[in-house]
Design a protein around this motif. Structure first.
Motif, mmCIF file in Angstrom:
data_model
loop_
_atom_site.group_PDB
_atom_site.id
_atom_site.type_symbol
_atom_site.label_atom_id
_atom_site.label_comp_id
_atom_site.label_asym_id
_atom_site.label_seq_id
_atom_site.Cartn_x
_atom_site.Cartn_y
_atom_site.Cartn_z
ATOM 1 N N LYS A 1 11.867 7.126 -0.646
ATOM 2 C CA LYS A 1 11.165 8.113 -1.469
ATOM 3 C C LYS A 1 10.113 8.848 -0.650
ATOM 4 C CE LYS A 1 11.709 5.803 -5.956
ATOM 5 N NZ LYS A 1 11.007 5.140 -7.072
ATOM 6 N N ARG A 2 9.424 8.072 0.183
ATOM 7 C CA ARG A 2 8.405 8.706 1.027
ATOM 8 C C ARG A 2 9.049 9.715 1.971
ATOM 9 N NH1 ARG A 2 6.880 4.558 3.209
ATOM 10 N NH2 ARG A 2 7.700 4.776 5.331
ATOM 11 N N LEU A 3 10.200 9.293 2.547
ATOM 12 C CA LEU A 3 10.906 10.207 3.446
ATOM 13 C C LEU A 3 11.395 11.440 2.690
ATOM 14 C CD1 LEU A 3 12.982 7.672 5.586
ATOM 15 C CD2 LEU A 3 10.970 8.976 6.301
ATOM 16 N N GLU B 1 12.848 -2.820 -2.176
ATOM 17 C CA GLU B 1 11.823 -1.975 -2.783
ATOM 18 C C GLU B 1 11.072 -1.175 -1.726
ATOM 19 O OE1 GLU B 1 7.943 -2.407 -5.761
ATOM 20 O OE2 GLU B 1 9.168 -4.157 -5.265
ATOM 21 N N ALA B 2 10.791 -1.849 -0.596
ATOM 22 C CA ALA B 2 10.118 -1.148 0.500
ATOM 23 C C ALA B 2 11.007 -0.043 1.055
ATOM 24 C CB ALA B 2 9.747 -2.147 1.599
ATOM 25 N N ASP B 3 12.337 -0.362 1.149
ATOM 26 C CA ASP B 3 13.265 0.666 1.640
ATOM 27 C C ASP B 3 13.302 1.860 0.679
ATOM 28 O OD1 ASP B 3 13.828 -0.895 3.813
ATOM 29 O OD2 ASP B 3 15.678 -1.733 2.982
ATOM 30 N N ARG B 4 13.337 1.516 -0.632
ATOM 31 C CA ARG B 4 13.349 2.614 -1.612
ATOM 32 C C ARG B 4 12.057 3.425 -1.534
ATOM 33 N NH1 ARG B 4 15.891 -1.394 -4.830
ATOM 34 N NH2 ARG B 4 13.884 -1.980 -5.768
ATOM 35 N N LEU C 1 8.421 18.043 1.263
ATOM 36 C CA LEU C 1 7.242 18.773 1.726
ATOM 37 C C LEU C 1 7.569 19.636 2.937
ATOM 38 C CD1 LEU C 1 4.502 15.992 1.374
ATOM 39 C CD2 LEU C 1 4.779 18.026 -0.055
ATOM 40 N N GLU C 2 8.411 19.065 3.816
ATOM 41 C CA GLU C 2 8.802 19.819 5.006
ATOM 42 C C GLU C 2 9.626 21.043 4.616
ATOM 43 O OE1 GLU C 2 9.003 20.865 8.954
ATOM 44 O OE2 GLU C 2 7.766 19.350 7.949
#
Length: 327
Positions: free
Chosen positions: A160-162, A153-156, A168-169
């Protein structure tokens, strides 16, 4: 206690591959000293006052069995998953509520005890009671499974954050490109406007030069026309002045012709009247005509005089007008 005495005391506590540091009233783990004994794969740190493990503890990758029961641990280091050889971990009777996400990387872990810790409900349910060997092995398996789910879940979430960051980038880059494109278009427009301005100025200069040239040409043509007009007037004067010449010459020829004719007639009349030819048949009519003419002349003497006077007056006026034209 000096470093050497610590090392000396640690040596005294080593037996084979085991280090017994229990009941030593420790508040921290002697990580540097343990690192000097890589063959000591089992460490007993139970029944101390340890509140936390330093990050360097995760570098002791040779550890296989660690007992941290009955301490005051409130948290574990984030890189605990680096202990890839760890198989047995006793955390009984501490103050842990959660485990680090990297806990899921302890793939060699076979035994785990988390009894008597204020664990969060989901983690406590995964840990179970740990009342015997079997339950501790199940605890290790279920907690690893639980932590792997958290890791996934943290990886997902990180993915997702990446992705959001990349999006955004990309948006920032797209805005940057759009801004650069607008600036480029603006510069292009400015250059085009400047070029058009220079072109208009050039055309205006050319038009002004053409107008000046046209004006100059018109002035020259006007001067030329004025010169031709003046020359025409001169030619006309010359024609006017020279025109009477043919007339005067014709009159002179006419007078000459009449004079010669009269001389001829006078000569013929004189020959027929004063010479021996007067008896010739050809001279008879001439003599008669001369006699008649003389008679007529005597009769018309006044008329002839008036005619001669008129002719002389006309000739005088003609000569005066000719001299006036020359002047």
């Amino acid at each position: 206690m000096s470093k050497n005495s610590k090392v000396l005391n640690l040596k005294d506590k080593i037996s084979g591959n085991e280090v017994d540091l229990s009941l030593c009233n420790l508040t921290e783990v002697p990580v540097k000293e343990l690192a000097l004994f890589p063959k000591a794969t089992t460490v007993d740190l139970s029944c101390n006052n340890i509140t936390s493990l330093p990050p360097e503890f995760c570098n002791l990758t040779h550890l296989v069995k660690v007992d941290l029961s009955k301490n005051q641990l409130t948290c574990l280091p984030d890189d605990l998953g680096n202990l890839v050889n760890l198989q047995h971990l006793d955390l009984y009777n501490n103050k842990l509520t959660v485990l680090p996400v990297s806990f899921s990387q302890l793939r060699s872990l076979k035994w785990l005890d988390l009894k008597d810790n204020p664990l969060e409900p989901v983690l406590a349910k995964a840990a179970g009671d740990c009342l015997d060997e079997k339950q501790c092995k199940q605890c290790a398996s279920k907690v690893l499974q639980h932590m792997r789910a958290i890791q996934d879940e943290a990886d997902r979430a990180r993915e997702k954050r990446l992705l959001r960051e990349k999006e955004l980038e990309r948006k920032r880059e797209a805005k940057q490109r759009e801004r650069e494109a607008r600036e480029k278009e603006a510069r292009k427009r400015e250059k085009a406007e400047e070029k058009e301005k220079r072109r208009k100025e050039y055309n205006a200069q050319m038009a002004a030069l053409a107008a000046q040239e046209q004006q100059k040409k018109k002035s020259e043509e006007k001067k030329k026309k004025n010169g031709q007009a003046a020359g025409g007037n001169k030619d006309k004067k010359v024609v006017v002045e020279s025109a009477p010449k043919p007339r005067r010459s014709l009159v002179g020829l006419l007078f000459k012709f009449l004079f010669l004719l009269l001389l001829g007639l006078a000569g013929v009349a004189a020959a027929c009247r004063l010479t021996d030819l007067q008896k010739e048949a050809a001279c008879v009519p001439i003599n008669v005509a001369v006699d008649d003419s003389l008679s007529w002349a005597r009769e018309q003497e006044g008329v002839v005089r008036q005619l001669v006077h008129n002719l002389s007056t006309a000739a005088k006026e003609f000569l005066e007008s000719t001299q006036t034209s020359k002047s």
